[in-house]
Motif scaffolding. Structure first.
Motif, PDB file in Angstrom:
ATOM      1  N   ASP A   1     -45.974  27.476 -36.496  1.00  0.00           N
ATOM      2  CA  ASP A   1     -45.092  28.310 -35.679  1.00  0.00           C
ATOM      3  C   ASP A   1     -44.403  27.431 -34.660  1.00  0.00           C
ATOM      4  N   ALA A   2     -43.312  27.925 -34.099  1.00  0.00           N
ATOM      5  CA  ALA A   2     -42.599  27.182 -33.060  1.00  0.00           C
ATOM      6  C   ALA A   2     -43.464  27.148 -31.804  1.00  0.00           C
ATOM      7  N   SER A   3     -43.638  25.960 -31.242  1.00  0.00           N
ATOM      8  CA  SER A   3     -44.486  25.825 -30.056  1.00  0.00           C
ATOM      9  C   SER A   3     -43.758  25.081 -28.953  1.00  0.00           C
ATOM     10  N   GLY A   4     -42.495  25.375 -28.797  1.00  0.00           N
ATOM     11  CA  GLY A   4     -41.710  24.721 -27.763  1.00  0.00           C
ATOM     12  C   GLY A   4     -40.420  24.164 -28.339  1.00  0.00           C
ATOM     13  N   SER A   5     -39.589  23.631 -27.466  1.00  0.00           N
ATOM     14  CA  SER A   5     -38.304  23.109 -27.914  1.00  0.00           C
ATOM     15  C   SER A   5     -38.520  21.890 -28.805  1.00  0.00           C
ATOM     16  N   GLY A   6     -37.729  21.848 -29.859  1.00  0.00           N
ATOM     17  CA  GLY A   6     -37.814  20.709 -30.766  1.00  0.00           C
ATOM     18  C   GLY A   6     -38.725  20.922 -31.950  1.00  0.00           C
ATOM     19  N   THR A   7     -39.587  21.938 -31.908  1.00  0.00           N
ATOM     20  CA  THR A   7     -40.484  22.188 -33.033  1.00  0.00           C
ATOM     21  C   THR A   7     -39.837  23.180 -33.996  1.00  0.00           C
ATOM     22  N   GLN A   8     -40.111  23.008 -35.265  1.00  0.00           N
ATOM     23  CA  GLN A   8     -39.533  23.849 -36.308  1.00  0.00           C
ATOM     24  C   GLN A   8     -40.636  24.685 -36.955  1.00  0.00           C
ATOM     25  N   ARG A   9     -40.333  25.972 -37.160  1.00  0.00           N
ATOM     26  CA  ARG A   9     -41.276  26.804 -37.903  1.00  0.00           C
ATOM     27  C   ARG A   9     -41.303  26.349 -39.360  1.00  0.00           C
ATOM     28  N   LEU A  10     -42.488  26.414 -39.952  1.00  0.00           N
ATOM     29  CA  LEU A  10     -42.631  26.107 -41.366  1.00  0.00           C
ATOM     30  C   LEU A  10     -43.304  27.288 -42.052  1.00  0.00           C
ATOM     31  N   TYR A  11     -42.610  27.843 -43.046  1.00  0.00           N
ATOM     32  CA  TYR A  11     -43.100  29.006 -43.776  1.00  0.00           C
ATOM     33  C   TYR A  11     -43.668  28.571 -45.123  1.00  0.00           C
ATOM     34  N   SER A  12     -44.742  29.226 -45.544  1.00  0.00           N
ATOM     35  CA  SER A  12     -45.299  28.981 -46.866  1.00  0.00           C
ATOM     36  C   SER A  12     -44.575  29.852 -47.889  1.00  0.00           C
ATOM     37  N   PHE A  13     -44.862  29.598 -49.151  1.00  0.00           N
ATOM     38  CA  PHE A  13     -44.272  30.414 -50.215  1.00  0.00           C
ATOM     39  C   PHE A  13     -44.665  31.877 -50.044  1.00  0.00           C
ATOM     40  N   ARG A  14     -45.939  32.126 -49.733  1.00  0.00           N
ATOM     41  CA  ARG A  14     -46.401  33.515 -49.560  1.00  0.00           C
ATOM     42  C   ARG A  14     -45.730  34.171 -48.360  1.00  0.00           C
ATOM     43  N   ASP A  15     -45.446  33.409 -47.306  1.00  0.00           N
ATOM     44  CA  ASP A  15     -44.700  33.958 -46.166  1.00  0.00           C
ATOM     45  C   ASP A  15     -43.329  34.467 -46.623  1.00  0.00           C
ATOM     46  N   LEU A  16     -42.691  33.705 -47.505  1.00  0.00           N
ATOM     47  CA  LEU A  16     -41.374  34.114 -47.998  1.00  0.00           C
ATOM     48  C   LEU A  16     -41.472  35.386 -48.830  1.00  0.00           C
ATOM     49  N   VAL A  17     -42.580  35.530 -49.575  1.00  0.00           N
ATOM     50  CA  VAL A  17     -42.772  36.757 -50.353  1.00  0.00           C
ATOM     51  C   VAL A  17     -42.864  37.963 -49.415  1.00  0.00           C
ATOM     52  N   VAL A  18     -43.625  37.821 -48.334  1.00  0.00           N
ATOM     53  CA  VAL A  18     -43.768  38.930 -47.377  1.00  0.00           C
ATOM     54  C   VAL A  18     -42.427  39.227 -46.708  1.00  0.00           C
ATOM     55  N   LEU A  19     -41.682  38.187 -46.366  1.00  0.00           N
ATOM     56  CA  LEU A  19     -40.354  38.393 -45.784  1.00  0.00           C
ATOM     57  C   LEU A  19     -39.451  39.167 -46.747  1.00  0.00           C
ATOM     58  N   LYS A  20     -39.543  38.831 -48.030  1.00  0.00           N
ATOM     59  CA  LYS A  20     -38.725  39.521 -49.030  1.00  0.00           C
ATOM     60  C   LYS A  20     -39.120  40.991 -49.136  1.00  0.00           C
ATOM     61  N   VAL A  21     -40.419  41.282 -49.053  1.00  0.00           N
ATOM     62  CA  VAL A  21     -40.882  42.668 -49.117  1.00  0.00           C
ATOM     63  C   VAL A  21     -40.349  43.456 -47.921  1.00  0.00           C
ATOM     64  N   VAL A  22     -40.413  42.847 -46.740  1.00  0.00           N
ATOM     65  CA  VAL A  22     -39.885  43.509 -45.541  1.00  0.00           C
ATOM     66  C   VAL A  22     -38.394  43.805 -45.716  1.00  0.00           C
ATOM     67  N   LYS A  23     -37.648  42.845 -46.246  1.00  0.00           N
ATOM     68  CA  LYS A  23     -36.217  43.056 -46.452  1.00  0.00           C
ATOM     69  C   LYS A  23     -35.961  44.189 -47.450  1.00  0.00           C
ATOM     70  N   ARG A  24     -36.746  44.232 -48.527  1.00  0.00           N
ATOM     71  CA  ARG A  24     -36.542  45.293 -49.524  1.00  0.00           C
ATOM     72  C   ARG A  24     -36.859  46.664 -48.951  1.00  0.00           C
ATOM     73  N   LEU A  25     -37.875  46.746 -48.102  1.00  0.00           N
ATOM     74  CA  LEU A  25     -38.190  48.023 -47.456  1.00  0.00           C
ATOM     75  C   LEU A  25     -37.052  48.449 -46.538  1.00  0.00           C
ATOM     76  N   LEU A  26     -36.486  47.489 -45.819  1.00  0.00           N
ATOM     77  CA  LEU A  26     -35.330  47.796 -44.969  1.00  0.00           C
ATOM     78  C   LEU A  26     -34.157  48.277 -45.815  1.00  0.00           C
ATOM     79  N   ASP A  27     -33.910  47.598 -46.936  1.00  0.00           N
ATOM     80  CA  ASP A  27     -32.816  47.996 -47.822  1.00  0.00           C
ATOM     81  C   ASP A  27     -33.035  49.387 -48.402  1.00  0.00           C
ATOM     82  N   ALA A  28     -34.313  49.790 -48.540  1.00  0.00           N
ATOM     83  CA  ALA A  28     -34.633  51.112 -49.084  1.00  0.00           C
ATOM     84  C   ALA A  28     -34.506  52.214 -48.046  1.00  0.00           C
ATOM     85  N   GLY A  29     -34.229  51.822 -46.786  1.00  0.00           N
ATOM     86  CA  GLY A  29     -34.029  52.818 -45.743  1.00  0.00           C
ATOM     87  C   GLY A  29     -35.207  53.004 -44.802  1.00  0.00           C
TER      88      GLY A  29
END
Length: 203
Positions: free
Chosen positions: A71-99
């Motif tokens: 996770d971001a822990s101050g200026s200059g640090t970059q968040r790093l997501y795993s493959f499974r994190d991206l899957v969860v993000l996609k599920v959240v987006k699809r739920l939003l798209d479904a209303g």
């Protein structure tokens, strides 16, 4: 597209990267040891999932979907997501798209986490556009917005078989058959005597 310094997904695949093993070290170092694992920066995650960076940043800051690698822990640090994190993000987006509202999505995910479900990418969610349900089996569905209240699932094919089995030993009538004619009722003794008297008077 991927940022300079980001691991190329194709190269990662050639190295033997297994999406199902995300969160575990190839040397069995445990779920918190990310040695040998690839991560995806925010911009790469946005492109892969189809969301804006503002959405990604807001969801991370409000703990809806926090990157599991770093996770971001101050200026200059970059968040790093795993493959499974991206899957969860996609599920959240699809739920939003479904209303489904973001508030309801958050409540659903909080319900899952309160039950000890850490691997959100390993479950099946369904939605009617308002509520969010966890599908545990073909017969068991749980409403995550009603405190995990169970919703009964009915398999129509199973109902067919049950009815066929119940009817196998019950009578049936052919459709279109004439209704049976009931025999005339025998007149009571008192009624018969009254009819004879009436005939004598009339004759």
């Amino acid at each position: 597209m991927h940022e300079p310094g980001d691991p190329d997904p194709v190269v990662a695949a050639r190295r033997g990267f297994d999406p199902d093993a995300v969160g575990e070290d190839a040397s069995d170092g445990g779920p918190d040891d990310h040695t040998g694992q690839v991560g995806y920066r925010g911009v790469t995650a946005c492109h892969a999932v189809g969301i804006s960076y503002r959405q990604l940043d807001y969801w991370a800051r409000t703990a809806l979907v926090v990157p599991s690698i770093r996770d971001a822990s101050g200026s200059g640090t970059q968040r790093l997501y795993s493959f499974r994190d991206l899957v969860v993000l996609k599920v959240v987006k699809r739920l939003l798209d479904a209303g489904v509202s973001l508030q309801n999505i958050r409540r659903a995910i909080e319900t899952l986490r309160s039950r000890g479900v850490e691997d959100l990418a390993g479950i099946t969610l369904i939605s009617d556009g308002t509520s969010v349900y966890e599908c545990r089996s073909p017969e068991e569905v749980v409403d995550l917005l009603q405190g995990g209240q169970g919703v009964f699932g009915i398999a129509i094919g199973g109902a067919f078989k049950e009815i066929q089995g119940s009817l196998s030993h019950l009578p049936a009538e052919p459709v279109g058959a004439a209704e049976p004619v009931a025999p005339p009722e025998e007149p009571a003794v008192g009624d018969e005597l009254a009819l004879r008297r009436a005939r004598r008077r009339a004759g």
